[in-house]
Design a protein around this motif. Structure first.
Motif, PDB file in Angstrom:
ATOM      1  N   ILE A   4       7.277  55.638   5.767  1.00  0.00           N
ATOM      2  CA  ILE A   4       8.540  55.035   6.190  1.00  0.00           C
ATOM      3  C   ILE A   4       8.243  53.822   7.051  1.00  0.00           C
ATOM      4  CG2 ILE A   4      10.637  55.391   7.542  1.00  0.00           C
ATOM      5  CD1 ILE A   4      10.874  58.035   6.562  1.00  0.00           C
ATOM      6  N   PHE A   5       8.862  52.712   6.708  1.00  0.00           N
ATOM      7  CA  PHE A   5       8.627  51.475   7.447  1.00  0.00           C
ATOM      8  C   PHE A   5       9.818  51.193   8.365  1.00  0.00           C
ATOM      9  CE2 PHE A   5       6.395  51.402   3.472  1.00  0.00           C
ATOM     10  CZ  PHE A   5       5.127  50.937   3.790  1.00  0.00           C
ATOM     11  N   VAL A   6       9.531  50.996   9.642  1.00  0.00           N
ATOM     12  CA  VAL A   6      10.580  50.686  10.609  1.00  0.00           C
ATOM     13  C   VAL A   6      10.148  49.484  11.436  1.00  0.00           C
ATOM     14  CG1 VAL A   6      12.101  51.626  12.372  1.00  0.00           C
ATOM     15  CG2 VAL A   6      10.861  53.174  10.873  1.00  0.00           C
ATOM     16  N   SER A   7      11.088  48.598  11.706  1.00  0.00           N
ATOM     17  CA  SER A   7      10.760  47.414  12.495  1.00  0.00           C
ATOM     18  C   SER A   7      10.711  47.734  13.983  1.00  0.00           C
ATOM     19  CB  SER A   7      11.808  46.326  12.245  1.00  0.00           C
ATOM     20  OG  SER A   7      11.793  45.409  13.306  1.00  0.00           O
ATOM     21  N   ARG A   8       9.671  47.199  14.631  1.00  0.00           N
ATOM     22  CA  ARG A   8       9.591  47.311  16.082  1.00  0.00           C
ATOM     23  C   ARG A   8       9.776  45.933  16.719  1.00  0.00           C
ATOM     24  NH1 ARG A   8       5.507  51.720  18.371  1.00  0.00           N
ATOM     25  NH2 ARG A   8       3.970  50.465  17.281  1.00  0.00           N
ATOM     26  N   ASP A   9      10.397  45.035  15.986  1.00  0.00           N
ATOM     27  CA  ASP A   9      10.768  43.726  16.510  1.00  0.00           C
ATOM     28  C   ASP A   9      11.730  43.934  17.688  1.00  0.00           C
ATOM     29  OD1 ASP A   9      11.177  40.621  15.486  1.00  0.00           O
ATOM     30  OD2 ASP A   9      12.987  41.445  16.390  1.00  0.00           O
ATOM     31  N   ALA A  10      11.645  43.063  18.700  1.00  0.00           N
ATOM     32  CA  ALA A  10      12.485  43.235  19.894  1.00  0.00           C
ATOM     33  C   ALA A  10      13.970  43.303  19.545  1.00  0.00           C
ATOM     34  CB  ALA A  10      12.222  42.112  20.893  1.00  0.00           C
ATOM     35  N   ALA A  11      14.399  42.547  18.523  1.00  0.00           N
ATOM     36  CA  ALA A  11      15.812  42.570  18.162  1.00  0.00           C
ATOM     37  C   ALA A  11      16.193  43.904  17.521  1.00  0.00           C
ATOM     38  CB  ALA A  11      16.139  41.417  17.227  1.00  0.00           C
ATOM     39  N   ARG A  23      14.987  60.248  16.439  1.00  0.00           N
ATOM     40  CA  ARG A  23      15.850  61.238  15.775  1.00  0.00           C
ATOM     41  C   ARG A  23      15.233  61.627  14.424  1.00  0.00           C
ATOM     42  NH1 ARG A  23      17.431  64.780  15.061  1.00  0.00           N
ATOM     43  NH2 ARG A  23      19.407  65.692  14.403  1.00  0.00           N
ATOM     44  N   MET A  24      14.688  60.633  13.737  1.00  0.00           N
ATOM     45  CA  MET A  24      14.118  60.860  12.411  1.00  0.00           C
ATOM     46  C   MET A  24      12.882  61.757  12.507  1.00  0.00           C
ATOM     47  SD  MET A  24      13.861  57.729   9.761  1.00  0.00           S
ATOM     48  CE  MET A  24      15.578  57.490   9.390  1.00  0.00           C
ATOM     49  N   ALA A  28      12.606  65.413  10.829  1.00  0.00           N
ATOM     50  CA  ALA A  28      11.538  65.676   9.872  1.00  0.00           C
ATOM     51  C   ALA A  28      10.720  66.894  10.308  1.00  0.00           C
ATOM     52  CB  ALA A  28      10.631  64.461   9.732  1.00  0.00           C
ATOM     53  N   ALA A  29      10.442  66.961  11.624  1.00  0.00           N
ATOM     54  CA  ALA A  29       9.662  68.083  12.143  1.00  0.00           C
ATOM     55  C   ALA A  29      10.429  69.384  11.921  1.00  0.00           C
ATOM     56  CB  ALA A  29       9.366  67.879  13.618  1.00  0.00           C
ATOM     57  N   ALA A  30      11.741  69.357  12.200  1.00  0.00           N
ATOM     58  CA  ALA A  30      12.570  70.560  12.040  1.00  0.00           C
ATOM     59  C   ALA A  30      12.589  71.023  10.592  1.00  0.00           C
ATOM     60  CB  ALA A  30      13.986  70.274  12.537  1.00  0.00           C
ATOM     61  N   ARG A  31      12.499  70.074   9.674  1.00  0.00           N
ATOM     62  CA  ARG A  31      12.538  70.424   8.249  1.00  0.00           C
ATOM     63  C   ARG A  31      11.143  70.634   7.675  1.00  0.00           C
ATOM     64  NH1 ARG A  31      17.575  68.510   5.635  1.00  0.00           N
ATOM     65  NH2 ARG A  31      18.994  67.979   7.336  1.00  0.00           N
ATOM     66  N   GLY A  32      10.134  70.468   8.525  1.00  0.00           N
ATOM     67  CA  GLY A  32       8.761  70.651   8.060  1.00  0.00           C
ATOM     68  C   GLY A  32       8.316  69.593   7.061  1.00  0.00           C
ATOM     69  N   GLY A  64      20.340  51.053   5.837  1.00  0.00           N
ATOM     70  CA  GLY A  64      20.746  50.451   7.097  1.00  0.00           C
ATOM     71  C   GLY A  64      22.147  49.865   6.993  1.00  0.00           C
ATOM     72  N   PRO A  65      22.747  49.455   8.106  1.00  0.00           N
ATOM     73  CA  PRO A  65      22.267  49.651   9.478  1.00  0.00           C
ATOM     74  C   PRO A  65      22.481  51.109   9.907  1.00  0.00           C
ATOM     75  CG  PRO A  65      24.397  48.537   9.496  1.00  0.00           C
ATOM     76  CD  PRO A  65      24.038  48.757   8.059  1.00  0.00           C
ATOM     77  N   LEU A  66      21.495  51.671  10.570  1.00  0.00           N
ATOM     78  CA  LEU A  66      21.537  53.096  10.889  1.00  0.00           C
ATOM     79  C   LEU A  66      21.882  53.362  12.349  1.00  0.00           C
ATOM     80  CD1 LEU A  66      18.271  54.328   9.114  1.00  0.00           C
ATOM     81  CD2 LEU A  66      20.585  54.179   8.175  1.00  0.00           C
ATOM     82  N   LYS A  67      22.534  54.483  12.546  1.00  0.00           N
ATOM     83  CA  LYS A  67      22.723  55.021  13.893  1.00  0.00           C
ATOM     84  C   LYS A  67      22.008  56.369  13.914  1.00  0.00           C
ATOM     85  CE  LYS A  67      27.291  55.004  13.812  1.00  0.00           C
ATOM     86  NZ  LYS A  67      27.687  54.343  12.563  1.00  0.00           N
ATOM     87  N   SER A  68      21.663  56.846  15.106  1.00  0.00           N
ATOM     88  CA  SER A  68      20.990  58.140  15.210  1.00  0.00           C
ATOM     89  C   SER A  68      21.796  59.220  14.500  1.00  0.00           C
ATOM     90  CB  SER A  68      20.804  58.540  16.670  1.00  0.00           C
ATOM     91  OG  SER A  68      20.151  57.526  17.362  1.00  0.00           O
ATOM     92  N   SER A  69      23.120  59.083  14.590  1.00  0.00           N
ATOM     93  CA  SER A  69      23.990  60.108  14.017  1.00  0.00           C
ATOM     94  C   SER A  69      23.970  60.120  12.486  1.00  0.00           C
ATOM     95  CB  SER A  69      25.425  59.909  14.525  1.00  0.00           C
ATOM     96  OG  SER A  69      25.825  58.576  14.289  1.00  0.00           O
ATOM     97  N   ASP A  70      23.393  59.088  11.862  1.00  0.00           N
ATOM     98  CA  ASP A  70      23.311  59.061  10.389  1.00  0.00           C
ATOM     99  C   ASP A  70      22.105  59.833   9.874  1.00  0.00           C
ATOM    100  OD1 ASP A  70      25.498  57.298  10.171  1.00  0.00           O
ATOM    101  OD2 ASP A  70      24.187  55.586  10.562  1.00  0.00           O
ATOM    102  N   VAL A  71      21.160  60.130  10.765  1.00  0.00           N
ATOM    103  CA  VAL A  71      19.856  60.598  10.318  1.00  0.00           C
ATOM    104  C   VAL A  71      19.909  61.926   9.552  1.00  0.00           C
ATOM    105  CG1 VAL A  71      17.588  61.380  11.112  1.00  0.00           C
ATOM    106  CG2 VAL A  71      18.561  59.266  12.008  1.00  0.00           C
ATOM    107  N   ALA A  72      20.600  62.921  10.128  1.00  0.00           N
ATOM    108  CA  ALA A  72      20.668  64.234   9.478  1.00  0.00           C
ATOM    109  C   ALA A  72      21.241  64.095   8.067  1.00  0.00           C
ATOM    110  CB  ALA A  72      21.517  65.183  10.318  1.00  0.00           C
ATOM    111  N   ASP A  73      22.271  63.279   7.964  1.00  0.00           N
ATOM    112  CA  ASP A  73      22.940  63.044   6.699  1.00  0.00           C
ATOM    113  C   ASP A  73      22.006  62.405   5.664  1.00  0.00           C
ATOM    114  OD1 ASP A  73      25.371  63.370   5.415  1.00  0.00           O
ATOM    115  OD2 ASP A  73      25.847  61.224   5.623  1.00  0.00           O
TER     116      ASP A  73
END
Lengths: 518, 147
Positions: A4-11, A23-24, A28-32, A64-73
């Motif tokens: 999984i690629f995620v940006s760590r750019d300041a923006a 959250r991701m 992922a850990a919870a789902r093994g 995207g754009p993602l919020k933490s609350s979208d992750v489970a879904d």
């Protein structure tokens, strides 16, 4: 394991990407499900951040754009296999905003792990330096000359000619200095590149060192960019360990070392001579030119001072040939321009495209109009010293000469969009206020002129003797333009006079009649 | 202080790295450091004083426990930044560069953080915040006071 690629750019961080990642990981850990998280720079489509891309057999699929609350879904929907979801964007390469661009300087940004040399090499990195090693110094300089590359910091001076001067200057020591003091509002390309592809800058500087005979380089990064500073410092460390920097670059027997230095919150240090003073440990006071830094620069030695983007474009030019680069663009503006679209705009971001695109294409087609939904009234092109243009002038092409002909400038390629709530008299006042705050104080037109400018604008805004004050304003502006030592004082009149010319109603001033014939 | 100064003295042009390191350690550049740096680098006190006072970053007294840098430049202006910042400062009862009376939060203005495509923006203890709203700023204050 799914990559999984995620940006760590300041923006991206500013928009909450680290919360989404956390959250991701938890989910992922919870789902093994084991995840292989790769932190990248940003693709530069900031309205889609935080953005994640999942590696699948059909390419990287973005969400995207993602919020933490979208992750489970997302996990429920099976996004790890690229499954359908309302936030699924598909392959970023197919996204029109990106597909319409020509990414040369930013070819790897947002794709590679910025701190992995292997990744950098796998995506064409260090091909330029390898070619430079096979050429004599003059041939490297000639290749850059042929490309038509002009300084991306704002002045637009031909990079190859600057290098040529340093190459032929006789001295016991020479330097390469990277100007990463990207202070113009509306610009962030240097930051993105340093956070997303720092080896590209390092390679460009190494090539510059070989070409002009310099064995030491400095990257002067503004302190407002702590993330870029950390990433570049780490990248220098890794490149040194891997033998790409040090006493014998790639085993060539030729030395080149780099140091990243932090600025200290002074806009003027983006002016090259002021930057050199600052690097030497002094107040960032502008030097009179001549002598040119190319002959007497850092510590009095011949010095190449180039912007981040100029240097980061060099590896591409060496790898693909100067002529290939010059085939892009228009007139005397060759190659591609990384445009930064910002402010009150729906789809702000990085747009690298050949010179010559119009403001309308950028603001309307790429940008999609204002985020507030109100009409675009003004765009400021080229940072705080750039002109404000009205919506009626949006057919202007983005090219050094075309903008200069309209009393504007391209600067570092930043475009800030304003809706119809903007008051251009206030913006003109701010231009002086900014100059007063950031002037180095060496020359009187800038140091005193900026303060007088604020006072004059205050009287105009309060409606005190407007006609007399317009006269004072114009006189002050022509004096600052003609008599300032550097571009800070010399160009502050550009935003002021463009605001007055194109938006006289904001100054309670009747438009100048007749409007000059075309 | 002499340790910090010594650690950077051998760099080319060591003044700014020394000043940054001192501020990192103490939260500001102590007045006493000026003659010490001058003597270590064989420069005059005036030259070091000149450098310390030229740059906006270097503080002459300690900041609050947390530091919030709010961008005041054009891209943030286009997104209502001045109104949001003005209301925020008024609510805290402080001006630019000042610290809340309880010593918890210093608010500084900066010209551009390079987060112009998600304006208005801020840097809170070095962490970037984009699309700043009044509510988000209230949350920052709460966090600062609660921490």
């Amino acid at each position: 394991m799914t990559k999984i690629f995620v940006s760590r750019d300041a923006a991206s961080l500013a928009l909450g990407s680290s919360q989404v990642v956390q959250r991701m990981s938890e989910e992922a850990a919870a789902r093994g499900l084991p995840l292989d998280l790769v932190f990248t720079g940003s693709r530069g489509l900031f309205w889609l951040e935080p953005l994640v891309e999942v590696e699948t057999s059909g390419g990287r699929i973005a969400y995207g754009p993602l919020k933490s609350s979208d992750v489970a879904d997302l996990f429920e929907a099976g996004f790890l296999t690229g499954a359908a979801h309302p936030l699924r964007l598909g392959r970023m390469e197919d996204e029109p905003y990106l597909a319409r661009q020509t990414r040369l300087t930013f070819a790897r940004c947002g794709i590679v792990d910025p701190l992995s040399i292997e990744d950098y090499r796998a995506h064409g990195g260090y091909a330029g330096l390898a070619r430079a090693h096979s050429l004599v110094a003059q041939a490297v300089v000639d290749e850059v000359k042929l490309s038509g590359l002009r300084g991306r910091g704002g002045a637009g001076f031909p990079t190859g000619i600057k290098w040529d001067t340093v190459l032929h200057a006789a001295a016991d020591r020479k330097y390469v200095v990277c100007n990463a003091d990207e202070g113009d509002s509306g610009t962030f390309a240097d930051r993105m590149l340093m956070e997303g592809d720092p080896f590209c800058l390092i390679e460009g500087m190494t090539i510059a060192g070989l070409a002009v005979g310099a064995s030491k380089g400095f990257i002067y990064i503004r302190s407002e960019y702590p993330h870029a500073y950390r990433t570049v410092s780490k990248a220098i460390e890794f490149a040194t360990k891997a033998g790409y920097l040090g006493p014998s670059v790639m085993g060539s027997g030729r030395a080149f070392t780099l140091e990243a230095r932090l600025g200290a919150g002074a806009y003027i240090c983006g002016e090259e001579t002021s930057l050199l003073e600052s690097l030497e440990g002094k107040r960032g006071m502008v030097r009179a030119k001549p002598p040119l830094p190319a002959l007497k620069g850092l510590f009095g030695k011949p010095t190449v001072v180039n912007n981040v983007l100029s240097l980061a474009t060099v590896p591409w030019i060496l790898a693909h040939g100067g002529q290939t680069y010059a085939d892009f663009g228009m007139g005397r503006s060759r190659g591609t321009l990384p445009i930064q679209l910002a402010g009150n705009v729906k789809r702000g971001g990085l747009i690298e495209i050949a010179f010559g695109a119009t403001l309308r294409e950028i603001v309307e087609e790429f940008g999609g109009g204002t985020v507030s939904g109100r009409p675009v009234r003004a765009v400021q092109v080229g940072g705080p010293l750039g002109a404000y243009f009205p919506a009626s002038m949006m057919d202007l092409p983005l090219d050094y000469e075309a903008l200069a002909a309209q009393k504007g400038l391209l600067g570092h390629g930043g475009i800030v969009v304003f809706d119809d709530s903007v008051d251009l008299a206030r913006q003109a006042r701010f231009a002086f206020e900014f100059c007063a705050a950031e002037s180095c104080g060496k020359c009187t037109p800038c140091r005193v002129g900026a303060v007088r400018g604020v006072e004059v604008m205050d009287r105009i805004i309060s409606g005190i003797e407007p006609e007399k004050n317009f006269e004072v304003l114009e006189d002050l502006c022509s004096l600052m333009t003609d008599a300032s030592l550097c571009a800070m004082g010399g160009l502050t009149p550009v935003p002021v006079m463009s605001a007055l010319t194109h938006f006289p109603e904001d100054f309670d001033k009747a438009p100048r009649v007749p409007v000059a014939a075309e | 202080m002499s340790e910090i100064i010594a650690a950077y003295s051998s760099l080319d042009g060591p003044t700014l790295p020394i000043l940054h390191a001192l501020q990192e350690e103490f939260g500001y550049v102590p007045e006493d450091a000026v003659p010490m740096i001058a003597s270590a680098l064989n420069l005059s006190r005036a030259e070091i004083h000149g450098a310390v006072t030229f740059y906006h970053d270097f503080r002459h007294e300690p900041a609050g426990k947390h530091v919030l840098k709010l961008c005041r430049a054009e891209a943030c202006q286009s997104m209502n930044g001045p109104q949001i910042a003005g209301d925020f400062l008024a609510k805290l009862g402080i001006g630019w560069g000042e610290t809340t009376p309880d010593g918890v939060l210093t608010v500084e203005g900066v010209y551009c953080l390079g987060l112009c495509a998600c304006a208005p923006s801020a840097l809170y203890d070095g962490e970037p915040i984009g699309r700043l709203t009044r509510e988000r700023l209230d949350a920052v204050v709460q966090e600062a006071r609660g921490a």
